[in-house]
Design a protein around this motif. Structure first.
Motif, PDB file in Angstrom:
ATOM      1  N   HIS A 130      -1.088  15.076  10.055  1.00 22.09           N
ATOM      2  CA  HIS A 130      -2.438  15.037   8.971  1.00 22.09           C
ATOM      3  C   HIS A 130      -3.557  14.283  10.206  1.00 22.09           C
ATOM      4  N   THR A 131      -3.576  13.683  10.885  1.00 23.09           N
ATOM      5  CA  THR A 131      -4.813  13.581  11.470  1.00 23.09           C
ATOM      6  C   THR A 131      -5.124  14.614  12.907  1.00 23.09           C
ATOM      7  N   ALA A 132      -4.147  15.462  12.673  1.00 26.14           N
ATOM      8  CA  ALA A 132      -4.669  16.442  13.601  1.00 26.14           C
ATOM      9  C   ALA A 132      -5.132  17.808  12.878  1.00 26.14           C
ATOM     10  N   ASN A 133      -4.750  17.236  11.723  1.00 30.45           N
ATOM     11  CA  ASN A 133      -5.133  18.831  10.826  1.00 30.45           C
ATOM     12  C   ASN A 133      -6.965  18.192  10.507  1.00 30.45           C
ATOM     13  N   ALA A 134      -6.485  17.266  10.121  1.00 28.91           N
ATOM     14  CA  ALA A 134      -8.290  15.856   9.521  1.00 28.91           C
ATOM     15  C   ALA A 134      -9.001  15.922  10.783  1.00 28.91           C
TER      16      ALA A 134
ATOM     17  N   PHE B 198      -5.262   6.672   6.481  1.00 32.91           N
ATOM     18  CA  PHE B 198      -3.790   5.542   5.634  1.00 32.91           C
ATOM     19  C   PHE B 198      -2.070   6.147   6.003  1.00 32.91           C
ATOM     20  N   ARG B 199      -2.396   7.025   7.008  1.00 31.03           N
ATOM     21  CA  ARG B 199      -0.948   7.473   7.169  1.00 31.03           C
ATOM     22  C   ARG B 199      -1.098   6.022   8.320  1.00 31.03           C
ATOM     23  N   MET B 200      -1.696   4.542   8.624  1.00 23.93           N
ATOM     24  CA  MET B 200      -1.150   4.263   8.976  1.00 23.93           C
ATOM     25  C   MET B 200      -0.847   2.975   7.809  1.00 23.93           C
ATOM     26  N   TYR B 201      -1.157   2.902   7.351  1.00 24.68           N
ATOM     27  CA  TYR B 201      -1.003   2.103   5.857  1.00 24.68           C
ATOM     28  C   TYR B 201       0.425   2.437   5.658  1.00 24.68           C
ATOM     29  N   ASN B 202       0.537   3.825   5.380  1.00 19.60           N
ATOM     30  CA  ASN B 202       1.298   3.919   4.799  1.00 19.60           C
ATOM     31  C   ASN B 202       2.648   4.540   5.651  1.00 19.60           C
ATOM     32  N   ARG B 203       2.421   3.320   7.113  1.00 20.70           N
ATOM     33  CA  ARG B 203       3.632   2.727   8.018  1.00 20.70           C
ATOM     34  C   ARG B 203       3.920   4.752   8.307  1.00 20.70           C
ATOM     35  N   ASP B 204       3.082   5.909   8.283  1.00 17.00           N
ATOM     36  CA  ASP B 204       4.185   6.954   8.786  1.00 17.00           C
ATOM     37  C   ASP B 204       3.889   7.039   9.951  1.00 17.00           C
ATOM     38  N   HIS B 205       3.106   6.377  10.573  1.00 16.14           N
ATOM     39  CA  HIS B 205       1.993   5.768  12.056  1.00 16.14           C
ATOM     40  C   HIS B 205       1.901   5.578  12.762  1.00 16.14           C
ATOM     41  N   TRP B 206       2.166   4.970  14.429  1.00 15.94           N
ATOM     42  CA  TRP B 206       1.419   3.874  15.005  1.00 15.94           C
ATOM     43  C   TRP B 206       0.062   4.729  15.533  1.00 15.94           C
ATOM     44  N   PHE B 207      -0.841   3.515  15.875  1.00 15.24           N
ATOM     45  CA  PHE B 207      -2.011   3.550  16.195  1.00 15.24           C
ATOM     46  C   PHE B 207      -2.549   4.251  16.939  1.00 15.24           C
TER      47      PHE B 207
ATOM     48  N   PHE C 242       0.394  -1.070   0.060  1.00 16.41           N
ATOM     49  CA  PHE C 242       0.200   0.366  -0.186  1.00 16.41           C
ATOM     50  C   PHE C 242       1.419   1.260   0.139  1.00 16.41           C
ATOM     51  N   HIS C 243       0.613   2.075  -1.088  1.00 11.87           N
ATOM     52  CA  HIS C 243       1.285   3.049  -0.997  1.00 11.87           C
ATOM     53  C   HIS C 243      -0.297   4.387  -1.444  1.00 11.87           C
ATOM     54  N   SER C 244      -0.139   5.146  -0.924  1.00 14.12           N
ATOM     55  CA  SER C 244      -0.787   6.439  -1.029  1.00 14.12           C
ATOM     56  C   SER C 244      -0.457   7.818  -0.325  1.00 14.12           C
ATOM     57  N   LYS C 245      -0.527   8.603  -1.133  1.00 15.54           N
ATOM     58  CA  LYS C 245      -0.296  10.271  -0.658  1.00 15.54           C
ATOM     59  C   LYS C 245      -1.852  10.907  -0.384  1.00 15.54           C
ATOM     60  N   ALA C 246      -3.271  10.043  -0.901  1.00 11.52           N
ATOM     61  CA  ALA C 246      -4.360  10.468  -0.666  1.00 11.52           C
ATOM     62  C   ALA C 246      -4.782  11.970   0.506  1.00 11.52           C
ATOM     63  N   GLU C 247      -4.470  10.974   1.796  1.00 11.23           N
ATOM     64  CA  GLU C 247      -4.309  11.332   2.877  1.00 11.23           C
ATOM     65  C   GLU C 247      -4.082  13.228   2.866  1.00 11.23           C
ATOM     66  N   ASN C 248      -3.049  13.593   1.967  1.00 11.24           N
ATOM     67  CA  ASN C 248      -2.229  14.756   1.825  1.00 11.24           C
ATOM     68  C   ASN C 248      -3.114  15.809   1.634  1.00 11.24           C
ATOM     69  N   TYR C 249      -4.386  15.102   1.053  1.00  9.87           N
ATOM     70  CA  TYR C 249      -5.613  16.113   0.653  1.00  9.87           C
ATOM     71  C   TYR C 249      -6.790  15.973   0.893  1.00  9.87           C
ATOM     72  N   PHE C 250      -6.775  14.477   2.044  1.00  5.09           N
ATOM     73  CA  PHE C 250      -8.308  14.334   2.615  1.00  5.09           C
ATOM     74  C   PHE C 250      -8.091  15.163   3.759  1.00  5.09           C
ATOM     75  N   GLN C 251      -6.875  15.298   4.181  1.00  5.70           N
ATOM     76  CA  GLN C 251      -6.453  16.387   5.634  1.00  5.70           C
ATOM     77  C   GLN C 251      -7.392  17.095   5.454  1.00  5.70           C
ATOM     78  N   TYR C 252      -7.093  18.491   4.307  1.00  6.81           N
ATOM     79  CA  TYR C 252      -7.631  19.606   3.525  1.00  6.81           C
ATOM     80  C   TYR C 252      -9.067  20.036   4.085  1.00  6.81           C
ATOM     81  N   ALA C 253      -9.721  18.270   3.565  1.00  8.38           N
ATOM     82  CA  ALA C 253     -10.894  18.209   2.955  1.00  8.38           C
ATOM     83  C   ALA C 253     -12.183  19.015   3.544  1.00  8.38           C
ATOM     84  N   PRO C 254     -12.250  18.911   5.189  1.00  8.70           N
ATOM     85  CA  PRO C 254     -13.382  19.005   6.452  1.00  8.70           C
ATOM     86  C   PRO C 254     -13.137  20.802   5.848  1.00  8.70           C
TER      87      PRO C 254
END
Length: 265
Positions: free
Chosen positions: A163-167, A199-208, A91-103
């Motif tokens: 990213h999660t905090a921003n979202a 997505f941050r967890m699946y990208n292995r950028d963060h722990w749960f 799994f590799h995606s950068k979609a969360e870079n945009y999802f975090q600003y969607a709200p």
């Protein structure tokens, strides 16, 4: 020929009506934007927030913090990461870079099409800026102090998930502005936030635990800004007993945002 003329007349009438409807819609949108951008109430209504509304976010932050001291919580981090690696190793995606600003984009997009929120543009933008300020200071300081290694080993800025905090900051932002209109807006905003964390967890950028704590920090940052801002706004933008006024206004110039303060002497 008679029937042809009648048909042409009907088509012209329909086209004129459609054009008038389009022009009316455009005028309403323009009027909404003008009203939103250039007017603001003298005072901001104080947020009547119940203490219990902070509890879920506080629990999330506490859970993340306890992962440094309680081994079962930390072991859950390793378990979740192992399972995500098994199910989606490539799994590799950068979609969360945009999802975090969607709200946040939803808030301004809804207002653009005439669905008004709780606050006008000036106050709403100041509230967002205050939320982002609280969030930025909190996450940056915490990342430096905790010095946790990311699952992918990239650096030691894993806790909490920015990213999660921003979202979640944005999700709570749309909830504050539009929950009275419809809970659907809140549900959509929080869906983007949850997806960002996953997505941050699946990208292995963060722990749960990083993601859970980030969610809590984001929500609290927005709630605090809505709690604090009315007092700041009403104190700095008002007319005193002598008729002298003071005003605090956000501005954006040459790519730099800021606040301007003016007081009548």
């Amino acid at each position: 020929m008679k029937h042809l003329l009648i048909a042409i007349f009907c088509l012209i009438s329909v086209e004129v009506c459609a054009q008038q409807a389009t022009d009316t819609t455009k005028k309403k949108i323009v009027d909404t934007i003008k009203k939103d951008l250039f007017t603001a109430p003298d005072t901001v209504k104080k947020l009547r927030s119940k203490v219990w509304s902070f509890v879920p976010a506080a629990v999330a932050v506490s859970y993340g913090a306890l992962s440094f001291a309680i081994h079962p919580i930390r072991r859950l981090d390793y378990y979740v990461q192992t399972e995500t690696n098994k199910t989606s190793p490539n799994f590799h995606s950068k979609a969360e870079n945009y999802f975090q600003y969607a709200p946040v984009a939803m808030v301004y997009g809804l207002n653009l099409v005439g669905v008004t929120g709780k606050n006008r543009f000036i106050d709403r933008t100041a509230l967002l800026g205050l939320s982002a300020g609280i969030l930025g200071i909190t996450t940056f300081t915490t990342k430096k102090l905790t010095h946790r290694l990311r699952p992918n080993g990239a650096d030691y800025y894993s806790f909490p998930s920015g990213h999660t905090a921003n979202a979640f900051m944005g999700a709570e932002f749309i909830a504050q502005e539009y929950s009275e209109k419809s809970y659907i807006y809140t549900a959509i905003g929080y869906s983007f936030a949850v997806t960002t964390g996953v997505f941050r967890m699946y990208n292995r950028d963060h722990w749960f635990s990083d993601v859970v704590a980030g969610a809590g920090v984001g929500i609290i940052s927005t709630k605090l800004s809505y709690l604090i801002y009315p007092y700041l706004r009403n104190a700095l933008t008002h007319t005193d007993k002598k008729g002298k006024s003071a005003m605090l206004m956000p501005f954006y110039q040459d790519g730099v945002p800021g606040l301007s303060f003016a007081m009548q002497l």
